[in-house]
Write a protein that holds these residues in place. Structure first.
Motif, PDB file in Angstrom:
ATOM      1  N   HIS A  43       0.823  -1.212   0.000  1.00  0.00           N
ATOM      2  CA  HIS A  43       0.000   0.000   0.000  1.00  0.00           C
ATOM      3  C   HIS A  43       0.856   1.261   0.000  1.00  0.00           C
ATOM      4  CE1 HIS A  43      -3.081   2.845   1.506  1.00  0.00           C
ATOM      5  NE2 HIS A  43      -3.891   2.064   0.824  1.00  0.00           N
ATOM      6  N   ASN A  47      -1.475   5.648  -4.549  1.00  0.00           N
ATOM      7  CA  ASN A  47      -2.248   6.846  -4.261  1.00  0.00           C
ATOM      8  C   ASN A  47      -3.459   6.455  -3.418  1.00  0.00           C
ATOM      9  OD1 ASN A  47      -0.577   8.537  -5.833  1.00  0.00           O
ATOM     10  ND2 ASN A  47      -1.645   7.902  -7.686  1.00  0.00           N
ATOM     11  N   ASP A  48      -4.125   7.432  -2.818  1.00  0.00           N
ATOM     12  CA  ASP A  48      -5.259   7.157  -1.926  1.00  0.00           C
ATOM     13  C   ASP A  48      -6.382   6.382  -2.603  1.00  0.00           C
ATOM     14  OD1 ASP A  48      -3.997   8.333   0.179  1.00  0.00           O
ATOM     15  OD2 ASP A  48      -5.024  10.261  -0.030  1.00  0.00           O
ATOM     16  N   ASN A  49      -6.594   6.604  -3.900  1.00  0.00           N
ATOM     17  CA  ASN A  49      -7.718   5.965  -4.591  1.00  0.00           C
ATOM     18  C   ASN A  49      -7.348   4.629  -5.232  1.00  0.00           C
ATOM     19  OD1 ASN A  49      -6.078   7.127  -6.500  1.00  0.00           O
ATOM     20  ND2 ASN A  49      -7.743   7.848  -7.789  1.00  0.00           N
ATOM     21  N   GLU A  50      -6.101   4.187  -5.069  1.00  0.00           N
ATOM     22  CA  GLU A  50      -5.661   2.925  -5.672  1.00  0.00           C
ATOM     23  C   GLU A  50      -5.807   1.773  -4.687  1.00  0.00           C
ATOM     24  OE1 GLU A  50      -2.241   3.409  -8.808  1.00  0.00           O
ATOM     25  OE2 GLU A  50      -1.698   4.491  -6.989  1.00  0.00           O
ATOM     26  N   GLU A  51      -6.170   0.608  -5.211  1.00  0.00           N
ATOM     27  CA  GLU A  51      -6.334  -0.595  -4.409  1.00  0.00           C
ATOM     28  C   GLU A  51      -5.069  -1.439  -4.448  1.00  0.00           C
ATOM     29  OE1 GLU A  51      -8.870  -2.025  -2.603  1.00  0.00           O
ATOM     30  OE2 GLU A  51      -9.943  -0.147  -2.769  1.00  0.00           O
ATOM     31  N   ARG A  64      -8.013  -8.602  -4.443  1.00  0.00           N
ATOM     32  CA  ARG A  64      -8.122  -7.324  -3.758  1.00  0.00           C
ATOM     33  C   ARG A  64      -8.657  -7.558  -2.361  1.00  0.00           C
ATOM     34  NH1 ARG A  64     -10.807  -3.285  -8.189  1.00  0.00           N
ATOM     35  NH2 ARG A  64      -8.990  -3.112  -9.531  1.00  0.00           N
ATOM     36  N   ASN A  68     -13.435  -4.580  -0.294  1.00  0.00           N
ATOM     37  CA  ASN A  68     -13.526  -3.688  -1.449  1.00  0.00           C
ATOM     38  C   ASN A  68     -13.968  -4.423  -2.731  1.00  0.00           C
ATOM     39  OD1 ASN A  68     -12.644  -1.501   0.070  1.00  0.00           O
ATOM     40  ND2 ASN A  68     -10.507  -1.979  -0.313  1.00  0.00           N
TER      41      ASN A  68
END
Length: 72
Positions: A43, A47-51, A64, A68
């Protein structure tokens, strides 16, 4: 210091509970447990929006974090 006593004291923190995060495969639907420290390493560069995505050990698909993954 006595070597056996030193081992019993857990100097490396190996007896700590390891938190587990459940990952679910988007392809075959199987779940697998990933230690939280491994998840955090993956992690780190996202970026914040990436899984976080890992390879499924069952089918080589994409896994994943289970919370989510949309329900079937």
């Amino acid at each position: 210091k006595d070597f056996l006593k030193w081992l019993e004291e857990d100097p490396f923190g190996l007896d700590e509970d390891i938190k587990i995060i459940i990952f679910k495969c988007l392809d075959c639907g199987k779940e697998d447990e990933v230690p939280e420290y491994v998840f955090e390493e993956f992690h780190y560069d996202l970026n914040d929006n990436e899984e976080v995505e890992v390879v499924c050990p069952f089918c080589n698909g994409t896994m994943r974090r289970a919370r989510n993954v949309p329900s079937d």
